[in-house]
Design a protein around this motif. Sequence first.
Motif, short mmCIF file in Angstrom:
data_model
loop_
_atom_site.label_atom_id
_atom_site.label_comp_id
_atom_site.label_asym_id
_atom_site.label_seq_id
_atom_site.Cartn_x
_atom_site.Cartn_y
_atom_site.Cartn_z
N LEU A 201 0.86 -1.19 0.00
CA LEU A 201 0.00 0.00 0.00
C LEU A 201 0.89 1.23 0.00
CD1 LEU A 201 -2.76 1.42 0.29
CD2 LEU A 201 -2.54 1.14 2.78
N ALA A 202 0.74 2.08 -1.03
CA ALA A 202 1.53 3.32 -1.11
C ALA A 202 0.59 4.50 -0.84
CB ALA A 202 2.18 3.45 -2.49
N ILE A 203 1.00 5.35 0.09
CA ILE A 203 0.16 6.47 0.51
C ILE A 203 0.94 7.77 0.33
CG2 ILE A 203 -1.14 7.51 2.43
CD1 ILE A 203 -1.15 4.71 3.75
N ASP A 204 0.29 8.79 -0.22
CA ASP A 204 0.92 10.10 -0.39
C ASP A 204 0.85 10.89 0.92
OD1 ASP A 204 1.64 12.34 -2.74
OD2 ASP A 204 0.72 13.14 -0.91
N PHE A 205 1.99 11.33 1.42
CA PHE A 205 2.05 12.00 2.74
C PHE A 205 1.25 13.31 2.75
CE2 PHE A 205 3.64 13.15 6.77
CZ PHE A 205 4.00 14.49 6.72
N VAL A 206 1.36 14.08 1.63
CA VAL A 206 0.72 15.40 1.59
C VAL A 206 -0.80 15.27 1.45
CG1 VAL A 206 0.53 17.56 0.28
CG2 VAL A 206 2.78 16.48 0.62
N THR A 207 -1.22 14.46 0.43
CA THR A 207 -2.67 14.36 0.16
C THR A 207 -3.34 13.34 1.07
OG1 THR A 207 -2.36 12.59 -1.44
CG2 THR A 207 -2.21 14.84 -2.29
#
Length: 312
Positions: A201-207
């Motif tokens: 699972l890859a998650i964008d830190f900003v969004t």
Amino acid sequence: ADISTTLAGVKLPNLLFNASGVCCQTEADLKLMVESESGALITKSATVEQRDGNPAPRYTPLPNGIGSINSMGLPNEGYEYYLEYAKKYDYNSEKPLFISLSGLSLDDNVKMCKAFVDAKLPCVLEINYSCPNVPGKPQMGYDMEAMEKSLSVLAPLIKKPFGIKLPPYFDIAHFDQAAAVFNKFDNLAFVTCINSVGNGLAIDFVTEQALIKPKDGFGGLGGLMVLNTALANVNAFHRRLPGKQIVGVGGVVSGKEAFLHVLAGASAVQIGTMLKEEGPGVFARIAKELSDIMVAKGYKTLEDFRGKVKTL
Ligand SMILES: C=Cc1c(C(=O)O)[nH]c(=O)[nH]c1=O
């Protein structure tokens, strides 16, 4: 240095080719592979029917070159498209053709294998037991009984040498159990290790959003971050499958990782994420880097060091 190899009885001018799924879904993709400096090419895993696959975004590279995540959902043109391509392929070219099949059932795999066997073509089959991204379809690679049942039907049907594409295993007992199954089938000539590391699972830190749309952002991991799992799987099966070959895939970003895959036991090396990101020029680059490494280390051929990883 000589980086040629033989796989399933066919000669490859060099050991490098694409991982199934990358640069190989359409004839236009495959043309790029034919024109590249790869030593072979393999088609996108085929199902009986054409598939659109999952909604986009369904592939993305990860920051800082650590790898990629994908949940493509097995998009492909349907097996008859690849059968036609295989019928038209120029087998006098020095670049052998491999065909990946990923049936959604044993019956589907039987139907597709039968069609390729009846066509009597020189291409080599790689049966994909490890697609992690078809919702509702647990991958065969983690079901030893199902794999044995499948192989007991497909191996005699295919008759000639063929290979299977495997997921990564993480438990020594699983290497032992899987190898015990594979050693029962003489014409199972090679295993390709590894497919993507499933359901990362890859998650964008900003969004604060998942990077890909399908499956709540869950997808197969590839690229440099899976190198050490790939090397372990290559070496584990190299040690356990006497008389069979290993195709190494996972984390090959330069000649160095290709060298390590051969040292771990690989007879050929597939490239996925780096091919997707860099394009087909990656083959000429990595071939030269590997040759230069071999010259620097005093190796003339791949046999000089294949499988010779030292233990302490
Ligand atoms: C064939 C489906 C596969 C896919 C896919 O089409 O989602 N992605 C992978 O990383 N590996 C696969 O084997």
